[in-house]
Design an enzyme around this catalytic site. Structure first.
Site: not given
Length: 233
Positions: A9-11, A70, A73
């Site tokens: 995930s980006h987070s 997610d 990228s």
């Protein structure tokens, strides 16, 4: 050993939270979070994802790894990490919604499914399907009379919630059948959880209808889960 699962995930908080949720339903599955950049900013890190994949390959003991992502990228980062992995053929990227797909995959892995079947369980999830009157259309009847059906009374204290929904959807995803539970898609965790809004608590009845080659197996599977209280008794 079981199939390992990596969450990209980006987070970092989203990845860790998703893993925490899935772990409640699949305590024996190795789940690895790979979220955020190396300095904990929003984004993805090839080094972090590759390390997570390698850790999961080791933890799975050769059973393979499924990766869920997610946004945008994150998919490219995951694909790059898979190319650099020590055993790229043992790593599969699931095209599935992150949270719902992760839970379905984790439940399938908990049940001992092979890596390809775990990936299919994640991808079989019908994202966003909810019952009629709760924001979406009801699953249409395939024909007047189902190939198999059954009525089962919920006996577990909390009735239909996330864990039972995941067990139902995860198990049904591996069967060759179209299944509805109280009129909603039996392979959609979100749809099954939405049954809570329709008072699917303890003492209520689940109506299971199935069509297809494995229709009887599907009805028997759900019936067995219900009669065992989803392992919560």
């Amino acid at each position: 050993m079981t199939v390992g699962i990596v969450v990209v995930s980006h987070s970092s908080k989203i990845a860790e939270g998703a893993v925490e949720l899935a772990a409640q339903m699949a305590p024996d599955v190795e789940l690895v979070a790979a979220g955020g950049t190396d300095d904990e900013r929003i984004g993805t890190s090839l080094e972090k994802v590759l390390a997570a994949v390698e850790q999961s390959l080791v933890d799975s003991g050769g059973d393979g790894v499924v990766v869920l992502t997610d946004l945008g990228s994150a998919v490219m980062t995951a694909e790059s990490a898979m190319e650099f992995a020590s055993d790229p053929d043992a790593v599969l990227l699931a095209d599935a919604p992150l949270v719902e797909g992760l839970v379905a995959a984790a439940v399938a892995a908990q049940g001992g499914a092979a890596v390809g079947d775990v990936c299919k369980a994640a991808e079989a999830v019908a994202f966003g399907t909810v019952p009629a009157g709760v924001g979406g259309p009801e699953v249409p009847d395939v024909k007047d009379e189902p190939d198999a059906s059954g009525n089962f009374e919920l006996i577990n204290p909390l009735g239909m919630h996330a864990r039972p929904a995941a067990k139902i959807a995860g198990g049904l995803s591996g069967l060759d059948a179209e299944v509805t539970v109280n009129g909603v898609d039996g392979m959609s965790i979100m749809a099954l959880m939405a049954l809570m809004a329709l008072a699917a608590g303890k003492g209520s009845t689940l109506r299971v209808e199935a069509n297809g080659k494995d229709a009887l197996k599907a009805v028997q599977y759900v019936g067995r889960l219900v009669e065992e209280g989803f392992g919560e008794l």
